[in-house]
Design a protein around this motif. Structure first.
Motif, PDB file in Angstrom:
ATOM      1  N   SER A 177       0.857  -1.179   0.000  1.00 35.73           N
ATOM      2  CA  SER A 177       0.000   0.000   0.000  1.00 35.73           C
ATOM      3  C   SER A 177       0.898   1.235   0.000  1.00 35.73           C
ATOM      4  O   SER A 177       2.096   1.138   0.250  1.00 35.73           O
ATOM      5  CB  SER A 177      -0.931   0.017   1.209  1.00 35.73           C
ATOM      6  OG  SER A 177      -0.182   0.038   2.407  1.00 35.73           O
ATOM      7  N   GLY A 178       0.288   2.382  -0.301  1.00 33.18           N
ATOM      8  CA  GLY A 178       1.031   3.631  -0.238  1.00 33.18           C
ATOM      9  C   GLY A 178       1.495   4.167  -1.567  1.00 33.18           C
ATOM     10  O   GLY A 178       2.111   5.229  -1.632  1.00 33.18           O
ATOM     11  N   GLY A 179       1.213   3.443  -2.640  1.00 34.44           N
ATOM     12  CA  GLY A 179       1.585   3.965  -3.950  1.00 34.44           C
ATOM     13  C   GLY A 179       0.712   5.136  -4.327  1.00 34.44           C
ATOM     14  O   GLY A 179      -0.260   5.465  -3.644  1.00 34.44           O
ATOM     15  N   GLY A 180       1.063   5.780  -5.424  1.00 31.63           N
ATOM     16  CA  GLY A 180       0.263   6.904  -5.886  1.00 31.63           C
ATOM     17  C   GLY A 180       1.027   7.754  -6.865  1.00 31.63           C
ATOM     18  O   GLY A 180       2.063   7.335  -7.397  1.00 31.63           O
ATOM     19  N   ARG A 238       5.809   6.886   0.869  1.00 33.02           N
ATOM     20  CA  ARG A 238       6.244   5.749   1.670  1.00 33.02           C
ATOM     21  C   ARG A 238       5.373   4.544   1.325  1.00 33.02           C
ATOM     22  O   ARG A 238       4.146   4.593   1.494  1.00 33.02           O
ATOM     23  CB  ARG A 238       6.160   6.032   3.170  1.00 33.02           C
ATOM     24  CG  ARG A 238       6.801   4.898   3.993  1.00 33.02           C
ATOM     25  CD  ARG A 238       6.817   5.174   5.470  1.00 33.02           C
ATOM     26  NE  ARG A 238       5.526   4.953   6.098  1.00 33.02           N
ATOM     27  CZ  ARG A 238       5.364   4.723   7.401  1.00 33.02           C
ATOM     28  NH1 ARG A 238       6.422   4.701   8.198  1.00 33.02           N
ATOM     29  NH2 ARG A 238       4.158   4.557   7.900  1.00 33.02           N
ATOM     30  N   LEU A 239       6.005   3.504   0.863  1.00 30.64           N
ATOM     31  CA  LEU A 239       5.312   2.256   0.601  1.00 30.64           C
ATOM     32  C   LEU A 239       5.333   1.380   1.851  1.00 30.64           C
ATOM     33  O   LEU A 239       6.327   1.367   2.587  1.00 30.64           O
ATOM     34  CB  LEU A 239       5.973   1.502  -0.550  1.00 30.64           C
ATOM     35  CG  LEU A 239       6.007   2.199  -1.901  1.00 30.64           C
ATOM     36  CD1 LEU A 239       6.699   1.316  -2.940  1.00 30.64           C
ATOM     37  CD2 LEU A 239       4.615   2.553  -2.375  1.00 30.64           C
ATOM     38  N   TYR A 282       5.908  -1.217  -7.960  1.00 30.01           N
ATOM     39  CA  TYR A 282       6.814  -1.642  -6.897  1.00 30.01           C
ATOM     40  C   TYR A 282       6.246  -2.879  -6.198  1.00 30.01           C
ATOM     41  O   TYR A 282       5.065  -2.905  -5.820  1.00 30.01           O
ATOM     42  CB  TYR A 282       7.001  -0.509  -5.885  1.00 30.01           C
ATOM     43  CG  TYR A 282       7.927   0.568  -6.382  1.00 30.01           C
ATOM     44  CD1 TYR A 282       7.523   1.447  -7.384  1.00 30.01           C
ATOM     45  CD2 TYR A 282       9.216   0.702  -5.877  1.00 30.01           C
ATOM     46  CE1 TYR A 282       8.385   2.421  -7.871  1.00 30.01           C
ATOM     47  CE2 TYR A 282      10.082   1.685  -6.341  1.00 30.01           C
ATOM     48  CZ  TYR A 282       9.657   2.535  -7.342  1.00 30.01           C
ATOM     49  OH  TYR A 282      10.501   3.503  -7.817  1.00 30.01           O
ATOM     50  N   TYR A 283       7.108  -3.869  -6.029  1.00 30.57           N
ATOM     51  CA  TYR A 283       6.703  -5.135  -5.431  1.00 30.57           C
ATOM     52  C   TYR A 283       7.482  -5.399  -4.153  1.00 30.57           C
ATOM     53  O   TYR A 283       8.697  -5.195  -4.096  1.00 30.57           O
ATOM     54  CB  TYR A 283       6.951  -6.288  -6.397  1.00 30.57           C
ATOM     55  CG  TYR A 283       6.157  -6.218  -7.672  1.00 30.57           C
ATOM     56  CD1 TYR A 283       6.676  -5.592  -8.800  1.00 30.57           C
ATOM     57  CD2 TYR A 283       4.885  -6.784  -7.758  1.00 30.57           C
ATOM     58  CE1 TYR A 283       5.952  -5.513  -9.977  1.00 30.57           C
ATOM     59  CE2 TYR A 283       4.154  -6.718  -8.931  1.00 30.57           C
ATOM     60  CZ  TYR A 283       4.688  -6.084 -10.034  1.00 30.57           C
ATOM     61  OH  TYR A 283       3.964  -6.003 -11.206  1.00 30.57           O
TER      62      TYR A 283
END
Length: 118
Positions: A7-10, A19-20, A93-94
């Motif tokens: 979570s935290g992507g955008g 911050r991911l 991002y993984y």
């Protein structure tokens, strides 16, 4: 079995920060090594950063001094703080986890999109 959820992507403008987070269900303490990878359109997946259970970290040269990886075992969560973002940081991002060393990852999240505009 371990499941990882990012979570935290955008979307953010160049120079901004994100911050991911990667929440692990199951036994995170069994994940000796955790890491972040990214894949941009038309490019191969690349390693961004890894962190061992003892706290040792490694970074890709392209993100040294810009990104910070951390893990909170009490919260079963992995983080990636990304500062001074550039358009070339745009990618999916993984989050990944390994029960062994950092060379091979057994568990993967579904990915979080990060888009940096100029």
């Amino acid at each position: 079995q371990v499941q990882l959820v990012e979570s935290g992507g955008g979307s953010v403008q160049a120079g901004g920060s994100l911050r991911l987070s990667c929440a692990a269900s199951g036994y995170m303490y069994n994940l000796y090594c955790m890491g972040w990878f990214r894949q941009a359109p038309g490019k191969e997946r690349e390693g961004v950063a890894t962190i061992e259970i003892g706290g040792s970290t490694r970074y890709a040269d392209s993100v040294k001094g810009q990104f910070t990886i951390s893990r909170d075992s009490a919260k079963n969560t992995l983080y990636l703080q990304m500062n001074s973002l550039k358009p070339e940081d745009t990618a999916m991002y993984y989050c990944a986890g390994s029960g062994g060393f950092c060379g091979s990852f057994n568990y993967w999240g579904q990915g979080a999109q990060v888009t940096v505009s100029s």
